[in-house]
Enzyme design. Structure first.
Site, mmCIF file in Angstrom:
data_model
loop_
_atom_site.group_PDB
_atom_site.id
_atom_site.type_symbol
_atom_site.label_atom_id
_atom_site.label_comp_id
_atom_site.label_asym_id
_atom_site.label_seq_id
_atom_site.Cartn_x
_atom_site.Cartn_y
_atom_site.Cartn_z
ATOM 1 N N TYR A 143 1.051 -1.055 0.023
ATOM 2 C CA TYR A 143 0.054 0.122 0.014
ATOM 3 C C TYR A 143 0.808 1.219 -0.125
ATOM 4 O O TYR A 143 1.894 1.565 0.668
ATOM 5 C CB TYR A 143 -0.920 0.080 1.193
ATOM 6 C CG TYR A 143 -1.742 1.451 1.453
ATOM 7 C CD1 TYR A 143 -2.983 1.350 0.626
ATOM 8 C CD2 TYR A 143 -1.591 2.135 2.417
ATOM 9 C CE1 TYR A 143 -3.753 2.790 0.687
ATOM 10 C CE2 TYR A 143 -2.526 3.044 2.606
ATOM 11 C CZ TYR A 143 -3.339 3.335 1.734
ATOM 12 O OH TYR A 143 -4.318 4.509 1.918
ATOM 13 N N ASP A 238 9.132 3.242 -0.354
ATOM 14 C CA ASP A 238 8.102 3.763 0.574
ATOM 15 C C ASP A 238 8.471 3.369 1.902
ATOM 16 O O ASP A 238 8.098 2.296 2.410
ATOM 17 C CB ASP A 238 6.733 3.211 0.025
ATOM 18 C CG ASP A 238 5.658 3.721 0.737
ATOM 19 O OD1 ASP A 238 5.873 4.671 1.827
ATOM 20 O OD2 ASP A 238 4.627 3.653 0.437
ATOM 21 N N LYS A 266 4.125 9.029 8.952
ATOM 22 C CA LYS A 266 3.898 8.547 10.277
ATOM 23 C C LYS A 266 4.814 9.083 11.268
ATOM 24 O O LYS A 266 4.498 10.066 11.791
ATOM 25 C CB LYS A 266 3.987 7.138 10.174
ATOM 26 C CG LYS A 266 2.979 6.501 9.318
ATOM 27 C CD LYS A 266 2.673 5.077 9.040
ATOM 28 C CE LYS A 266 1.034 4.851 8.340
ATOM 29 N NZ LYS A 266 1.220 4.023 7.363
HETATM 30 C C1 PLP Z 1 0.652 4.607 5.941
HETATM 31 C C2 PLP Z 1 1.106 4.234 4.576
HETATM 32 C C3 PLP Z 1 1.086 5.165 3.538
HETATM 33 C C4 PLP Z 1 0.083 6.356 3.543
HETATM 34 O O1 PLP Z 1 0.363 7.191 4.572
HETATM 35 P P1 PLP Z 1 -1.093 8.211 5.022
HETATM 36 O O2 PLP Z 1 -0.476 9.132 5.953
HETATM 37 O O3 PLP Z 1 -1.986 7.352 5.393
HETATM 38 O O4 PLP Z 1 -1.502 8.940 3.657
HETATM 39 C C5 PLP Z 1 1.794 4.981 2.289
HETATM 40 N N1 PLP Z 1 2.819 3.941 2.343
HETATM 41 C C6 PLP Z 1 2.847 3.107 3.543
HETATM 42 C C7 PLP Z 1 3.859 1.982 3.321
HETATM 43 C C8 PLP Z 1 2.253 3.199 4.553
HETATM 44 O O5 PLP Z 1 2.202 2.448 5.442
#
Ligand code: PLP
Length: 431
Positions: A143, A238, A266
């Site tokens: 994701y 990511d 995060k």
């Molecule tokens: C949480 C997450 C996102 C999205 O971040 P948001 O702040 O919820 O938009 C993207 N990539 C990874 C790997 C994530 O865990």
């Protein structure tokens, strides 16, 4: 669920789609209605009915220091009295950018945004601008936020809801995204050869957290590095979840692989909304106003969010943070393995540092397909049995759970005890 949570969920359902502001908060993966939370402190949070839980969701990853840590609260109070947003540059955003650049050797320049979604969306645009190519390769079950090009086989919330790819994403857009099985570098090689010079970027969660925790196979990240370099394709890590979580320098430090672009989120916001994307000078010089790739934000680098982020990172930098996380997480893993063996429940516990997932399957979980072999009904019973015993896990099989620096040895022991009972419930409820 308590009376007050129930009332609030009914009210929420009248004015918010599904009663929640992010689908993963609904208990779709496990059944029942979600809890409403009133407060959090350290390793615990308290719901609207006054019931307290040991929390392993940690706001889905940001809260590596637990709830409301003193350093972050102090930083926020100080900033509130100075003002909350200026729409002009501040010293604190420079400090956070410097801290990120120092922590991640792959990042020479970084742009702050407001969420992980914005970070990955912008990194993709930048990769396309820089390479002059359009196609993106991602991996099934990874994701990367909810931007159109990345909402293809996207794990996490969509996996929980059993949704195929989202309506509203034009085929013209999703058609430019190729999703491949995680941990299979040979398929990536074939795809890169097939698409020749069309692929702008390969984007990957270097440790996957959004199909449940799935570590990279030995050599997988290294092979991606080599293949992308050979094909003039950018490699994007990511690290929205893994950045500052697995090590201060994220998964790229842990596995010794340097991507072209990295996305953060995060933890860097200390519990407030912050995201970031960065890379070397040559690539980042394409970002406006230095370059032509446009990306902007009214509240980007928001003083309050940045103050929280700086305080969180400073506290993390103290020696011993990551060894403590490892110790607590290893103790929890060992306890859960023992509890499952004693209850006679087959599980796979995947853990990398303070990220972990308990899968209810006999198959080793190494990618999205093997994650799907998990018995989600069992996970649901496990989740609810733990909730009744005061432990709050991710309300879906396809999510990572997080140990924080606020979890004590007592929390871990209490969790293992509760899990032992919960696992017996899982089996006894079997039809
Ligand atoms: C949480 C997450 C996102 C999205 O971040 P948001 O702040 O919820 O938009 C993207 N990539 C990874 C790997 C994530 O865990």
């Amino acid at each position: 669920m308590g009376k007050r949570s129930k009332e609030l969920f009914v009210r929420a359902g009248r004015c918010i789609p599904g009663g929640v502001n992010s689908p993963v908060r609904a208990f779709h993966g496990v059944g029942g209605d979600p809890l409403f939370i009133r407060s959090g402190r350290g390793s615990r949070m308290t719901d609207a009915d006054g019931v307290s839980y040991i929390d392993y969701v940690g706001s889905w990853g940001p809260l590596i220091h637990g709830h409301a840590p003193a350093a972050v609260k102090t930083a926020l109070r100080a900033q509130i009295s100075l003002g909350t947003s200026f729409g002009a540059s501040t010293e604190s955003e420079v400090i956070l950018a410097e801290m990120i650049c120092r922590a991640f050797p792959s990042i020479e320049k970084v742009r702050l945004v407001n969420s992980g979604t914005e970070a990955t969306m912008s990194a993709i645009r930048l990769a396309r601008a820089f390479t002059g190519r359009n196609r993106i390769i991602k991996f099934d079950g990874c994701y990367h936020g909810h931007a159109d090009s990345l909402l293809v086989k996207a794990g996490s919330g969509v996996a929980t809801l059993g949704l195929p790819d989202s309506p509203g994403v034009p085929q013209e857009v999703s058609g430019l995204t190729t999703s491949l099985p995680y941990n299979d570098a040979e398929i990536v090689q074939r795809a890169l050869e097939h698409y020749r010079s069309e692929v702008a970027a390969v984007i990957v969660e270097p440790v996957a957290g959004n199909m449940g925790t799935v570590p990279p196979a030995k050599g997988f990240l290294q092979k991606l590095r080599k293949l992308t370099r050979e094909h003039g394709t950018l490699l994007i890590f990511d690290e929205v979840m893994t950045g500052f979580r697995l090590a201060y320098g994220g998964a790229q430090e842990m596995y010794g692989v340097k991507p072209d672009l990295a996305c953060l989120g995060k933890i860097i916001g200390g519990g407030l909304p912050v995201g970031a994307y960065g890379g070397n000078q040559a690539i980042m010089s394409w970002v406006a106003p230095q370059g032509k790739m446009y990306q902007a934000g009214t509240l980007s680098g928001n003083p309050l969010a940045v103050a929280a982020g700086i305080a969180a990172l400073k506290a993390l930098k103290k020696p011993g943070s990551y060894s403590r996380l490892e110790q607590m997480s290893a103790a929890l893993e060992q306890g859960l393995v023992r509890a499952a063996a004693m209850a006679g429940v087959p599980v796979q516990i995947n853990r990398v540092g303070s990220m972990f997932t308990v899968f209810f399957t006999t198959t080793r979980v190494t990618d999205y397909l093997s994650a799907l072999t998990s018995d989600t009904a069992r996970y649901g019973r496990f989740f609810h049995a733990l909730l009744e015993r005061g432990v709050y896990l991710a309300p879906s099989q396809f999510e990572a759970c997080f140990v924080s620096l606020a979890h004590s040895r007592r929390d871990i022991d209490a969790t293992i005890r509760a899990a032992g009972e919960a696992l017996r419930v899982v089996v006894s409820d079997q039809p």
